[in-house]
Design an enzyme around this catalytic site. Structure first.
Site, PDB file in Angstrom:
ATOM      1  N   SER A 170       0.820  -1.212   0.000  1.00  0.00           N
ATOM      2  CA  SER A 170       0.000   0.000   0.000  1.00  0.00           C
ATOM      3  C   SER A 170       0.854   1.262   0.000  1.00  0.00           C
ATOM      4  CB  SER A 170      -0.929   0.011   1.219  1.00  0.00           C
ATOM      5  OG  SER A 170      -1.820  -1.073   1.188  1.00  0.00           O
ATOM      6  N   LYS A 171       0.262   2.353  -0.451  1.00  0.00           N
ATOM      7  CA  LYS A 171       0.941   3.642  -0.432  1.00  0.00           C
ATOM      8  C   LYS A 171       1.284   4.028   1.010  1.00  0.00           C
ATOM      9  CE  LYS A 171      -2.172   6.192  -2.468  1.00  0.00           C
ATOM     10  NZ  LYS A 171      -2.776   7.362  -3.161  1.00  0.00           N
TER      11      LYS A 171
END
Length: 322
Positions: A170-171
């Site tokens: 994920s970011k």
């Protein structure tokens, strides 16, 4: 018989008083080259220290002089003032290090530097992440160690990156946001993560909570997460290979649950494993295909409160193991 040969036998006294022969042929060329070399040496002595070193002239047989040749300098490491000094033992010469830097090594050092992670943290702070524990955890965990080497240069960008098996890491902004929502300023004792992936989010959680339990349904990713976490020597993470939708009833209840995959709803089993006062953060898909980051708080034994927050995009939450 020629006159020259007639003079030789016998030799008269005046014949013995001949003038010295003038240099001819290659000997003359050698002497001329020697004169040129001496002129170059004289010019080099007056030039700056950065000039190429000169190999001393060598005397040729029969009194000739070989031309002195400039020493061939390495193309990748031009001499610099003071470069003639010997570098410390075990180290590279200063000229070599400055003139031909190892780009790959420089890139690796930049990735591992605290300065790079601090810039990422500053962006997170600017985007609204305020919990100092979360910011410190994001700064401490080296994200580039959890992605493929070919993607390491992008590790501290705010982007989701592939980790194989149709999964992503994920970011950073999403990781920080979810953990901050789950913690809500509390001291977390026990946290459950659904979807270990490469292990990055678990590593960040380990700096915010006392104990972290993480489940991964894809066996190769489960093994990869173990390898990624091993060099960090994180003692408070317990990885499990299994179905994340089932959770870990034996370790429940949990102060916080973080789900890193999107389903159409939050599995009932996970809601039941949330402690009273606990918080669950998960992306929830809608019929239109959009996903919304959702916060669920357990306010009573049979009561939960739901809040819909940000638009997000996650891989789907699936049952079973592979």
């Amino acid at each position: 018989m020629s006159g020259e040969r007639a003079k030789r036998f016998p030799l008269a006294l005046e014949d013995l008083k001949r003038e010295p022969r003038k240099p001819e042929g290659r000997v003359a060329e050698r002497q001329a080259a020697g004169d040129a070399a001496r002129q170059r040496l004289t010019a080099a002595a007056a030039a700056p220290a950065a000039a190429s070193p000169i190999v001393p002239e060598r005397r040729a047989p029969h009194g000739g002089v070989f031309a002195a040749k400039p020493a061939r300098a390495k193309q990748h490491a031009p001499a610099a003032p003071g470069a003639a000094k010997r570098a410390p033992q075990g180290g590279a010469k200063q000229g070599d290090r400055s003139a031909a830097p190892n780009v790959a090594l420089s890139g690796a050092l930049a990735l591992t530097s605290e300065r790079v992670r601090e810039r990422m943290v500053e962006r997170l702070r600017a985007n609204g992440v305020a919990d100092p524990r979360v910011l410190a955890a994001m700064s401490a965990v080296p994200r580039h160690m959890f992605v493929d080497p070919g993607l390491a240069a992008q590790a501290y960008e705010d982007a989701a990156l592939p980790i194989g098996h149709q999964q992503t890491i994920s970011k950073p902004s999403v990781v920080a946001r979810m953990i901050e929502l789950a913690a809500a300023g509390r001291a977390l004792e026990r946290v459950l993560e659904i979807g270990t992936g490469c292990g990055y989010q678990a590593a960040v959680l380990s700096r915010v909570a006392r104990d972290v339990y993480s489940i991964e349904r894809v066996k190769p990713l489960y093994e990869r997460a173990k390898l990624n976490l091993r060099p960090l020597r994180v003692p408070n993470i317990r990885l499990h290979y299994g179905d994340g939708r089932v959770g870990l009833p034996a370790a429940a209840p949990f102060d916080a649950i973080v789900i890193a995959a999107a389903g159409l709803d939050v599995p009932r089993a996970l809601l039941e494993q949330l402690a009273i006062g606990g918080r669950l953060v998960a992306p929830v898909g809608e019929q239109a295909g959009e996903q919304v980051l959702t916060l669920v708080e357990r306010v009573a034994p049979a009561q939960w409160r739901e809040s819909r927050l940000d638009r997000v995009f996650f891989v789907p939450l699936k049952s079973g193991v592979i």
